[in-house]
Write a protein that holds these residues in place. Sequence first.
Motif, PDB file in Angstrom:
ATOM      1  N   GLY A 136       0.756  -1.232   0.000  1.00  0.00           N
ATOM      2  CA  GLY A 136       0.000   0.000   0.000  1.00  0.00           C
ATOM      3  C   GLY A 136       0.791   1.289   0.000  1.00  0.00           C
ATOM      4  N   GLY A 137       0.228   2.272   0.696  1.00  0.00           N
ATOM      5  CA  GLY A 137       0.736   3.634   0.634  1.00  0.00           C
ATOM      6  C   GLY A 137       0.085   4.343  -0.533  1.00  0.00           C
ATOM      7  N   PRO A 138      -0.030   5.673  -0.456  1.00  0.00           N
ATOM      8  CA  PRO A 138      -0.790   6.370  -1.497  1.00  0.00           C
ATOM      9  C   PRO A 138      -0.173   6.309  -2.884  1.00  0.00           C
ATOM     10  CG  PRO A 138       0.178   7.914   0.080  1.00  0.00           C
ATOM     11  CD  PRO A 138       0.363   6.547   0.649  1.00  0.00           C
ATOM     12  N   GLY A 148      -4.279   5.712   3.612  1.00  0.00           N
ATOM     13  CA  GLY A 148      -3.718   5.029   2.452  1.00  0.00           C
ATOM     14  C   GLY A 148      -3.721   3.528   2.638  1.00  0.00           C
ATOM     15  N   SER A 149      -4.641   3.012   3.424  1.00  0.00           N
ATOM     16  CA  SER A 149      -4.676   1.586   3.716  1.00  0.00           C
ATOM     17  C   SER A 149      -6.113   1.144   3.950  1.00  0.00           C
ATOM     18  CB  SER A 149      -3.825   1.300   4.970  1.00  0.00           C
ATOM     19  OG  SER A 149      -4.303   0.174   5.666  1.00  0.00           O
ATOM     20  N   VAL A 150      -6.525   0.105   3.260  1.00  0.00           N
ATOM     21  CA  VAL A 150      -7.872  -0.438   3.441  1.00  0.00           C
ATOM     22  C   VAL A 150      -8.057  -0.925   4.880  1.00  0.00           C
ATOM     23  CG1 VAL A 150      -9.419  -2.309   2.758  1.00  0.00           C
ATOM     24  CG2 VAL A 150      -8.128  -1.061   1.020  1.00  0.00           C
ATOM     25  N   ALA A 151      -7.013  -1.550   5.431  1.00  0.00           N
ATOM     26  CA  ALA A 151      -7.122  -2.078   6.801  1.00  0.00           C
ATOM     27  C   ALA A 151      -7.324  -0.943   7.806  1.00  0.00           C
ATOM     28  CB  ALA A 151      -5.862  -2.878   7.144  1.00  0.00           C
ATOM     29  N   ASP A 152      -6.616   0.192   7.617  1.00  0.00           N
ATOM     30  CA  ASP A 152      -6.796   1.337   8.519  1.00  0.00           C
ATOM     31  C   ASP A 152      -8.226   1.867   8.426  1.00  0.00           C
ATOM     32  OD1 ASP A 152      -4.198   1.160   9.321  1.00  0.00           O
ATOM     33  OD2 ASP A 152      -3.479   2.879   8.144  1.00  0.00           O
ATOM     34  N   ALA A 153      -8.749   1.955   7.211  1.00  0.00           N
ATOM     35  CA  ALA A 153     -10.123   2.442   7.027  1.00  0.00           C
ATOM     36  C   ALA A 153     -11.110   1.478   7.678  1.00  0.00           C
ATOM     37  CB  ALA A 153     -10.430   2.604   5.539  1.00  0.00           C
ATOM     38  N   ALA A 154     -10.877   0.183   7.510  1.00  0.00           N
ATOM     39  CA  ALA A 154     -11.783  -0.825   8.092  1.00  0.00           C
ATOM     40  C   ALA A 154     -11.784  -0.727   9.613  1.00  0.00           C
ATOM     41  CB  ALA A 154     -11.365  -2.222   7.639  1.00  0.00           C
ATOM     42  N   ARG A 155     -10.607  -0.483  10.216  1.00  0.00           N
ATOM     43  CA  ARG A 155     -10.535  -0.357  11.683  1.00  0.00           C
ATOM     44  C   ARG A 155     -11.348   0.848  12.165  1.00  0.00           C
ATOM     45  NH1 ARG A 155      -5.588  -3.191  11.434  1.00  0.00           N
ATOM     46  NH2 ARG A 155      -4.448  -1.495  10.493  1.00  0.00           N
TER      47      ARG A 155
END
Length: 421
Positions: free
Chosen positions: A98-100, A280-287
């Motif tokens: 990831g990362g932007p 910049g991360s799907v996992a961060d958004a999901a959390r």
Amino acid sequence: MTALPMPETQAPWPARDALRITGVRPIVTAPEGVPLVVVRVDTSDPGLYGLGCATFTQRFHAVAAAVEQHVGPMLVGRHPADIEDITRMVHYSSYWRGGPVLNSALSGVDQALWDIAGKRAGMPVYELLGGRVRAAADTYLHAGGATVEETLDHARALLEAGYRHVRLQSGAPGIGHYGSPGSRGGYPGSPYPDGWDVQRYLRDVPALFERARSELGPEPGLMHDVHSRLTPKQAIVLARALEPYRLFFLEDPIAPEHYDRLPEVCAAAPMPIAAGEQIGSVADAARLVRDGGVDLLRLHVSAVGGLTPARKLVALCELQGVGTAWHAPADVSPIGAAANVALDVTSAAFQIQEGHVYGDAVHEVFPGTISPRNAYLYPNQAPGWGIDLDETLAAKYPPRTHLHERWAAGVRRPDGGIEAP
Ligand code: MG
């Protein structure tokens, strides 16, 4: 010239037909001064290609290189219908995820593959996603000014033009303002006279909204963007001070580095908290969605990897009772804006869409660019995104280093310390 396939990146299953990806390339153009990055995916069918948004204005050279040198060559020879497999392959192939920069490159190819899928099916992308649950996406614009009077005049003009929601930002001393003009030399006795002062900000914003609610009336939906400037406790103080003015949402109250404390801000704030454009991360958004960190998720869709990951987060929002309000001012291309609208009209999670009215030059470079009608964004009916890119015209608007980078370098407090822009 058609590039050669990489054997390792080919699917271990037979394709349904002979269609193949033959080329992937970035196109950077700046019709409004903002560098927009678009990825074009060509196929073995000479008339069939797709366009996707890979815009990351502050690092556009890096995204273009990632598309050209790393991501693009992996796709040549693949069938363009394998969107899910291709996006997983690109995501994992760099080992470090990831990362932007890499996500924007991935978003460009992902959205281009959805464009191709729509063109092959003869359907707009929203039909491929399961069809509409609403006719159009309600949108808001930004009202800003050097003074409260200027900001409210701007807001009145937008409301008269039919917008039902406006974001309000007003200027003050210092050059570190987003969405409103700042002024130099506001703190002449300080080490950095052009600085931005947090205590002044905490006093000025409630004063702006007190005037706004009394002068604009009870009906308009009002938003404010903090732009990540506050500590968690300052954010709670501001949110409580704004309670009487019934904001539609308060945006990005704290910096993404402190998002583990966003749930406590969210719980203490009397209005909905909107956040997520810097993720910049799907996992961060999901959390954030899972842990109560956000009432409205507002992703920059290209920064998390495109439509394919974003639609999974939309589904999670819907299941968790969280809304969506995607990021989309001038630093999203018309292709990315169309992807936002496709997500907006196909999910019950949608609440509102940040809008941008593109100028004539963008409409000429990108035929099919969507414009608000009575503040609603309607998806195009043409197959795919329904948006093309005139490369001859695009070349007339070469990108320059985005001024945002130089501006951000000057955002400091009066004592000289750097402020998160
Ligand atoms: Mg914002």
